[in-house]
Design a protein around this motif. Structure first.
Motif, PDB file in Angstrom:
ATOM      1  N   LYS A   1      -9.476 -17.888   6.336  1.00  0.00           N
ATOM      2  CA  LYS A   1      -8.969 -17.849   4.961  1.00  0.00           C
ATOM      3  C   LYS A   1      -7.686 -17.017   4.839  1.00  0.00           C
ATOM      4  O   LYS A   1      -7.403 -16.441   3.789  1.00  0.00           O
ATOM      5  N   GLY A   2      -6.931 -16.957   5.946  1.00  0.00           N
ATOM      6  CA  GLY A   2      -5.657 -16.248   5.920  1.00  0.00           C
ATOM      7  C   GLY A   2      -5.762 -14.738   5.869  1.00  0.00           C
ATOM      8  O   GLY A   2      -4.790 -14.056   5.522  1.00  0.00           O
ATOM      9  N   GLN A   3      -6.910 -14.182   6.254  1.00  0.00           N
ATOM     10  CA  GLN A   3      -7.126 -12.740   6.117  1.00  0.00           C
ATOM     11  C   GLN A   3      -6.193 -11.929   7.012  1.00  0.00           C
ATOM     12  O   GLN A   3      -5.686 -10.882   6.597  1.00  0.00           O
ATOM     13  N   ARG A   4      -5.982 -12.398   8.236  1.00  0.00           N
ATOM     14  CA  ARG A   4      -5.175 -11.614   9.179  1.00  0.00           C
ATOM     15  C   ARG A   4      -3.719 -11.535   8.734  1.00  0.00           C
ATOM     16  O   ARG A   4      -3.133 -10.453   8.685  1.00  0.00           O
ATOM     17  N   VAL A   5      -3.140 -12.665   8.443  1.00  0.00           N
ATOM     18  CA  VAL A   5      -1.731 -12.651   8.037  1.00  0.00           C
ATOM     19  C   VAL A   5      -1.575 -11.999   6.670  1.00  0.00           C
ATOM     20  O   VAL A   5      -0.562 -11.352   6.385  1.00  0.00           O
ATOM     21  N   GLN A   6      -2.581 -12.103   5.821  1.00  0.00           N
ATOM     22  CA  GLN A   6      -2.493 -11.494   4.504  1.00  0.00           C
ATOM     23  C   GLN A   6      -2.448  -9.975   4.601  1.00  0.00           C
ATOM     24  O   GLN A   6      -1.762  -9.307   3.819  1.00  0.00           O
ATOM     25  N   ALA A   7      -3.179  -9.413   5.569  1.00  0.00           N
ATOM     26  CA  ALA A   7      -3.149  -7.961   5.765  1.00  0.00           C
ATOM     27  C   ALA A   7      -1.744  -7.494   6.135  1.00  0.00           C
ATOM     28  O   ALA A   7      -1.289  -6.428   5.691  1.00  0.00           O
ATOM     29  N   ILE A   8      -1.039  -8.306   6.920  1.00  0.00           N
ATOM     30  CA  ILE A   8       0.335  -7.958   7.304  1.00  0.00           C
ATOM     31  C   ILE A   8       1.277  -8.130   6.114  1.00  0.00           C
ATOM     32  O   ILE A   8       2.169  -7.302   5.894  1.00  0.00           O
ATOM     33  N   VAL A   9       1.079  -9.186   5.351  1.00  0.00           N
ATOM     34  CA  VAL A   9       1.900  -9.408   4.152  1.00  0.00           C
ATOM     35  C   VAL A   9       1.737  -8.237   3.183  1.00  0.00           C
ATOM     36  O   VAL A   9       2.706  -7.755   2.593  1.00  0.00           O
ATOM     37  N   ASP A  10       0.511  -7.759   3.024  1.00  0.00           N
ATOM     38  CA  ASP A  10       0.269  -6.614   2.133  1.00  0.00           C
ATOM     39  C   ASP A  10       0.977  -5.359   2.638  1.00  0.00           C
ATOM     40  O   ASP A  10       1.540  -4.595   1.851  1.00  0.00           O
ATOM     41  N   GLU A  11       0.949  -5.144   3.949  1.00  0.00           N
ATOM     42  CA  GLU A  11       1.613  -3.968   4.520  1.00  0.00           C
ATOM     43  C   GLU A  11       3.123  -4.045   4.309  1.00  0.00           C
ATOM     44  O   GLU A  11       3.781  -3.014   4.106  1.00  0.00           O
ATOM     45  N   LEU A  12       3.667  -5.256   4.323  1.00  0.00           N
ATOM     46  CA  LEU A  12       5.111  -5.450   4.156  1.00  0.00           C
ATOM     47  C   LEU A  12       5.478  -5.754   2.708  1.00  0.00           C
ATOM     48  O   LEU A  12       6.560  -6.271   2.435  1.00  0.00           O
ATOM     49  N   LYS A  13       4.576  -5.432   1.797  1.00  0.00           N
ATOM     50  CA  LYS A  13       4.828  -5.529   0.352  1.00  0.00           C
ATOM     51  C   LYS A  13       5.234  -6.939  -0.084  1.00  0.00           C
ATOM     52  O   LYS A  13       6.210  -7.137  -0.797  1.00  0.00           O
TER      53      LYS A  13
END
Length: 406
Positions: free
Chosen positions: A254-266
């Motif tokens: 469900k896109g959890q891994r890439v979403q965590a990176i997107v959140d870190e990069l605002k």
């Protein structure tokens, strides 16, 4: 001060990792300078510290000569024989000249030397630790900022985050925890200087290594990264194991891994594409989410001509040319983008009549009622659309980005 000094040096050796012999040698050299300075003596002297008792002795070194020209540096043969009858002309005689109040000078000098050596040793330890962390990621705490830099506490040292290395869509406040990429470690007179970045493509690569176990274990490899920090990035991945979906591993459930990176990069958008050694496939993948009809490769000039559907031209180019620019950096190929109509006119790629209208209908389906209601619309709209989609070409000519492989 004898045994107390040795005990203190022993403690330093165990706690700070500074060798006792190293400090004693430095202390002896400092005491020689202190003796000449405080007792107005210019002759050659040697300071000896007994490593068993801690006692200190100063010895003047004089050369045995027939005729004395400088009594501070020379001694006659007769005077030398008073110390040892074996001396001959040309020998060096050591005579103890330890002053009575030398202990006071020695204590002050010892304090300065030990403090300096401890500081130098700590700086050396920190430098050796962080020089191995170059091109790595660390979590730090924002301490303060001025007009030029943001200072990030990395635990043992304060790192510098310059304006050029800050993401344009971020605002930093004291006590914020942020992940930074260490770009350079320098040894300066004030200690090691650490430079960090939030915009470096390596930060994106390291974040994927943290979030995706397959990358950390080497099952999936990051081939290249292109990034416009704070806005959009592209990353190409590859797995030699046909049973592993490289792109799917990076996206996660469900896109959890890439979403965590997107959140870190605002909120920075990230496109993950499949790498291929075939430039046709790689360039086609890199222009995602646009659909590619045809790719013509010119290996001599390291360039490609890409044909896309008319209605996808703006998507392939991207806002202010961003999608095409990032794709060119990612692949290392120059990219010339043309729509189908223009490509057919130039004879680059055959245009199938009616196919374009079908694709447009699929891309933007409308209800029958809406179509009927707009039948009486002026045909000027159609002419404007035709003029827009027949835009001649868009060329991205950019130097290949350095591969981010370690």
């Amino acid at each position: 001060m004898g045994t107390e000094l040795l005990d203190a040096l022993t403690v330093l050796e165990s706690e700070k990792g500074i060798e006792k012999d190293f400090i004693i040698e430095a202390l002896e050299a400092a005491l020689e300078s202190a003796y000449k300075r405080n007792f107005d003596q210019a002759q050659n002297v040697r300071v000896d510290i007994n490593q068993t008792t801690g006692s200190m002795h100063v010895y003047a070194q004089k050369e045995v000569v027939d005729e004395i020209l400088d009594s501070r540096l020379e001694i006659t043969l007769e005077q030398a024989h008073e110390y040892n009858s074996a001396f001959a002309v040309g020998d060096t005689v050591e005579i103890e000249v330890t002053p009575r109040d030398f202990g006071r000078v020695a204590a002050q000098t010892a304090k300065q030397v030990v403090t300096q050596r401890v500081r130098e040793a700590e700086r050396g330890i920190i430098y050796n630790e962080f020089i191995d962390r170059e091109d790595d990621i660390m979590t730090g705490i924002v301490e303060r900022q001025d007009s030029r830099f943001i200072y990030v506490n990395l635990g043992k040292v304060e790192a510098i985050l310059s304006k050029n290395e800050q993401m344009p869509n971020e605002r930093y406040h004291a006590h914020d925890r942020i992940k930074v990429y260490i770009t350079k470690v320098e040894k300066t007179s004030k200690g090691p200087q650490i430079y960090v970045s939030r915009t470096h493509p390596g930060l994106l690569k390291r974040l994927f290594e943290i979030e995706v176990p397959e990358i950390y274990d080497g099952l999936v490899e990051i081939k290249s990264v292109s990034r416009e920090a704070g806005d959009r990035s592209k990353i190409s991945v590859f797995s030699s194991d046909p049973e592993i979906d490289a792109v799917g591993s990076c996206v996660g459930t469900k896109g959890q891994r890439v979403q965590a990176i997107v959140d870190e990069l605002k909120g920075e958008k990230i496109d993950i594409v499949e790498w291929s050694e075939n430039p046709v496939e790689f360039v086609s993948n890199a222009l995602s989410p646009a659909q590619v009809v045809n790719v013509t490769v010119d290996p001599t000039n390291q360039s490609t001509t890409v044909v896309v559907p008319d209605y996808q031209l703006s998507l392939a180019i991207g806002k202010r040319g961003q999608n095409a620019r990032l794709a060119a950096k990612l692949t290392g190929w120059k990219i010339d983008i043309k729509n189908e109509t223009n490509a057919a006119e130039l004879g680059i790629f055959p245009f199938v009549e009616g196919a374009q209208a079908d694709k447009e209908a699929e891309a933007a389906p409308v209800e029958v009622e809406t179509v009927t209601a707009e039948v009486t619309a002026e045909p000027v709209v159609t002419e404007e659309v035709v003029e827009e989609v027949t835009a001649p070409t868009f060329v991205v000519d950019i130097e290949p980005a350095a591969n981010t492989e370690e």
